[in-house]
Design a protein around this motif. Structure first.
Motif: not given
Length: 196
Positions: A147-165
């Motif tokens: 679960r924790d490893a999946a959370e790391v991946i999940r939390k990296l994902h929004p960093r690729g979106k300009a609006n989230e940045q």
């Protein structure tokens, strides 16, 4: 002594003469003690009458373990293999944002299929990584580290979106972030017991 371990170039005429030109063949490069697997993705005869072979590495950054196909339900094998293939393909060609995105997809595919195989509801096959990760930590599965490893991946994902940045003051993912996502995916595969 060096000459024993050094392999000289020799043209791959065998590929040029095959009807499929060797496409999809797996080559081992290295020596007996250390090898790496490579897939032939193209072979062609060039003007100098040599055969040029284009290879693709079979694993990303050397951290994605080989999947034990016998542990996966037969109807799920293709989806799992396709998701992992996208990760490997992107690791050597695409930007970190894309690599993280493919890792997120692969983590979702792998964890949801593993959970269903272990008795969870098939509804999980339609859920996103956040929902799947929540189920993975609960009884009877208790794969908290996965679960924790999946959370790391999940939390990296929004960093690729300009609006989230902009909204969260996030930095753009770099190569090391993509490597981390791949490592986390490899950890998930080993943690659920699907690695050879």
């Amino acid at each position: 002594m060096l000459k024993k371990n050094l392999y000289a170039y020799c043209p791959c005429y065998a590929f040029a003469n095959r009807s499929d030109r060797g496409l999809g063949a797996i080559l081992a490069l290295g020596c007996r003690s250390t090898t790496s697997a490579w897939k032939v993705i193209q072979s062609e005869l060039v003007v100098s009458d040599d055969v040029m072979v284009t290879l693709k590495a079979m694993s990303a950054y050397g951290v994605l373990p080989e999947i034990d196909r016998s542990d996966i339900n037969s109807q799920d094998r293709q989806a799992v293999e396709r998701a992992l293939e996208r990760v490997v393909d992107s690791a050597f060609r695409e930007m970190p944002i894309s690599i993280v995105d493919h890792c997120r997809n692969a983590a979702t595919v792998i964890l949801s299929r593993w959970l269903v195989k272990e008795g969870a509801s098939k509804d999980l096959l339609t859920k996103d990584l956040a929902a799947v990760a929540k189920v993975v930590e609960r009884d009877p599965y208790k794969k908290i580290a996965a679960r924790d490893a999946a959370e790391v991946i999940r939390k990296l994902h929004p960093r690729g979106k300009a609006n989230e940045q902009e909204m969260r003051s996030l930095r753009i993912p770099v190569e090391e972030d993509a490597e981390m996502a791949i490592h986390a995916l490899g950890f998930i595969i080993r943690e659920i017991g699907w690695a050879k």
